[in-house]
Design an enzyme around this catalytic site. Structure first.
Site, PDB file in Angstrom:
ATOM      1  N   SER A 145       5.159  -2.732 187.380  1.00  0.00           N
ATOM      2  CA  SER A 145       3.908  -2.751 188.147  1.00  0.00           C
ATOM      3  C   SER A 145       2.741  -3.019 187.201  1.00  0.00           C
ATOM      4  O   SER A 145       2.831  -2.778 185.985  1.00  0.00           O
ATOM      5  CB  SER A 145       3.706  -1.398 188.840  1.00  0.00           C
ATOM      6  OG  SER A 145       2.408  -1.260 189.354  1.00  0.00           O
ATOM      7  N   TYR A 158       2.487   7.540 190.162  1.00  0.00           N
ATOM      8  CA  TYR A 158       3.055   6.194 190.260  1.00  0.00           C
ATOM      9  C   TYR A 158       2.889   5.456 188.938  1.00  0.00           C
ATOM     10  O   TYR A 158       3.830   4.821 188.437  1.00  0.00           O
ATOM     11  CB  TYR A 158       2.387   5.432 191.393  1.00  0.00           C
ATOM     12  CG  TYR A 158       2.950   4.057 191.628  1.00  0.00           C
ATOM     13  CD1 TYR A 158       4.162   3.882 192.286  1.00  0.00           C
ATOM     14  CD2 TYR A 158       2.261   2.922 191.204  1.00  0.00           C
ATOM     15  CE1 TYR A 158       4.679   2.611 192.507  1.00  0.00           C
ATOM     16  CE2 TYR A 158       2.762   1.654 191.424  1.00  0.00           C
ATOM     17  CZ  TYR A 158       3.973   1.503 192.079  1.00  0.00           C
ATOM     18  OH  TYR A 158       4.479   0.234 192.286  1.00  0.00           O
TER      19      TYR A 158
END
Length: 257
Positions: A145, A158
């Site tokens: 990510s 996250y």
């Protein structure tokens, strides 16, 4: 040269492959002639994507899998090996997120997210290590990510999990090279999926991300397929433990106006 990118006839398992980015990659592999199994936790979605894979001429197995349950992952592995004869490619797409002020994140929330996004990925890699080694041309593609590199407001869990994904990719890339397995990662830019739609569409956060993306738009899931096919091919014979950003220039950008 074209044979470097020809992966037709190989077998892939896409964990978290029934929706969003995972589904797009699974269908892209099937289009390339790869026998592809796309698993997820929901049986209805697994059934639907399996039908789409078979419609593209690839063999498949309809299967569900929970990355939080090692027995579930092992059962997926065994069913694929039994039905398709082995596994050459593992793509790890399973993941989730939540937004919350970090000072308010409970231990259980933090641990649960990391269990899915990092430990679940580790479980899948461990489970499929044997078939990938036996293949002689094993490929692992992990989905990282932008938050592996930069901070996103109020998604610390996250971000920590995705930074760990890159660390795991590097470690396995180095350790499992001797087993003939190439382990690399894709770093998607901003792609609207069911996972993040509420955070991005019509929000100040979404607008800020668009401003910081030089190409000036969100990505389309289909735009990840090229990088995935490359990382699954013989063209990565001397590439392991690294990542490719498919991000519209986000990580390269500074001031854009």
């Amino acid at each position: 040269m074209t044979t470097l990118f020809d992966i037709a006839g190989r077998t892939a398992v896409v964990v978290g492959g029934t929706s969003g980015i995972g589904r797009a990659i699974a269908l892209g592999l099937a289009e390339a002639g790869v026998h592809t199994v796309a698993s997820g936790t929901r049986a209805d979605r697994a059934k639907a994507v399996t039908k789409e894979i078979r419609a593209r001429g690839a063999r498949s197995v309809e299967a569900t899998c929970d990355v939080g349950d090692r027995a579930s992952i092992d059962a997926l592995r065994d069913s694929v090996v039994q039905a398709l004869g082995g596994v050459d490619i593992l793509v790890n797409c399973a993941g989730r997120t939540f937004r919350k002020p970090t000072a308010e994140v409970a231990d259980a929330e933090w641990s649960s997210l990391l269990d899915t996004n990092v430990t679940g990925m580790l479980r899948a890699c461990q489970s499929f290590h044997g078939p990938l080694k036996e293949s002689g041309r094993g490929r692992i593609v992990n989905i990282a990510s932008l938050s592996s590199f930069v901070a996103f407001h109020e998604v610390a869990a996250y971000g920590a999990s995705k930074a760990a994904v890159l660390a795991l990719t590097k470690s396995l890339g180095a350790e499992w090279a001797r087993d003939g397995i190439r382990t690399n990662a894709i770093v998607p830019g901003v792609f609207v999926t069911d996972l993040n739609r509420a955070l991005l569409e019509g929000t100040p956060r979404g607008q800020e991300l668009l401003t910081r993306t030089p190409l000036g738009r969100f990505g389309e899931a289909i735009e990840l397929i090229g990088a995935a096919l490359f990382l699954c091919s013989d063209a990565v014979s001397f590439i392991t433990g690294t990542s490719i950003a498919v991000d519209g220039g986000f990580l390269a950008s500074g001031v854009n106006q």
